[in-house]
Design a protein around this motif. Structure first.
Motif, short mmCIF file in Angstrom:
data_model
loop_
_atom_site.label_atom_id
_atom_site.label_comp_id
_atom_site.label_asym_id
_atom_site.label_seq_id
_atom_site.Cartn_x
_atom_site.Cartn_y
_atom_site.Cartn_z
N GLU A 1 0.43 -1.53 0.26
CA GLU A 1 -0.11 0.03 -0.47
C GLU A 1 0.75 1.63 -0.02
N CYS B 1 2.77 1.33 -3.78
CA CYS B 1 1.36 2.62 -4.36
C CYS B 1 1.39 3.87 -3.87
N VAL B 2 1.24 4.41 -3.33
CA VAL B 2 1.66 5.90 -3.06
C VAL B 2 2.60 6.44 -3.50
N GLU B 3 4.07 6.13 -2.86
CA GLU B 3 4.93 6.18 -3.83
C GLU B 3 5.33 6.48 -5.06
#
Length: 241
Positions: free
Chosen positions: A152, A155-157
């Motif tokens: 998670e 994915c944001v990065e």
């Protein structure tokens, strides 16, 4: 053409626990991609043959009752997953798995538990691969970035949408898209051919494990041992039935 622009396969397992030699498969997914497009997907729900702990059900949402009522026999599921992965490797297609050493070791343990051919057996004795592990690659190419390295968080990065964390299909797709995003951000990764990338990850994972083990021992855990094997850990003792 760089590997990340060629056909890719994302793979993920959701399981009964966090020890790969002991945990069992609950759900699994394999997602085939060409570019940004999903061109194939297969998913499985297994009856793991043991009760799913409440903490595991809380993560992936599958209860023991559902797995028993709707899941297929664990041996059939493990066999089908292994044959699907081996088929992609025979064609030279990389299998992308986030924290691959967990998923592939767990699958290997399931195959042995049910007395099925190993992944290597299905490749006529060859080593498995190519494998692409965004967890291992990201940790090497952006070593000093602070924050978590969960799927998670990564994915944001990298700006990847994760539709439903801990759904095997969603996680498999996100892992593949993170791998592509890493290659696009880090040209030195994109330039490697798949064989070299696979070999680099073996080294990167071993280096991380040695560093982390040293860190834990300095912090007072004198007997800490971090397994540096990738993408498969040794199945040192027969898996319990």
């Amino acid at each position: 053409m760089s590997w990340h622009l060629e056909p890719l396969v994302g793979f993920d397992l959701e399981t009964t626990g966090t020890e790969p030699r002991e945990a069992r498969i609950v759900t699994a997914a394999i997602v085939e991609l060409r570019g940004a497009d999903v061109v194939g997907q297969h998913s499985w729900l297994a009856d793991p043959g043991i009760r799913i702990p409440a903490q595991a059900s809380a993560v992936h949402g599958i209860s023991s009752e559902r797995a028993t009522a709707e899941g297929r026999p664990a041996a059939e599921v493990a066999d089908e997953i292994a044959e699907a992965l081996a088929g992609h490797w025979r064609r030279g297609v990389p299998v992308i798995a986030y924290n691959a050493a967990f998923d592939l070791t767990l699958l290997a343990a399931e195959l042995r538990r049910h007395q099925l051919p190993s992944l290597s057996d299905r490749l006529d004795g060859a080593a498995i691969g190519p494998v692409v592990d965004p967890y291992t690659i990201d940790r090497s190419v952006d070593r000093y970035r602070k924050g978590k390295r969960t799927l998670e968080a990564v994915c944001v990065e990298y700006g990847v949408v994760l539709e439903a964390a801990h759904d095997a299909g969603a996680d498999a797709l996100a892992a593949a898209r993170v791998a592509v995003a890493i290659a696009e951000r880090h040209p030195q990764v994109a330039r490697l051919d798949l064989a070299e990338l696979h070999d680099r990850q073996i080294r990167w994972y071993a280096e991380w494990a040695a560093d982390f083990q040293q860190f834990l021992r300095k912090k007072g855990t004198a007997d800490a041992v971090i397994d540096g094997s990738w993408p498969l850990r040794e199945l040192a003792a027969p898996a319990r039935g």
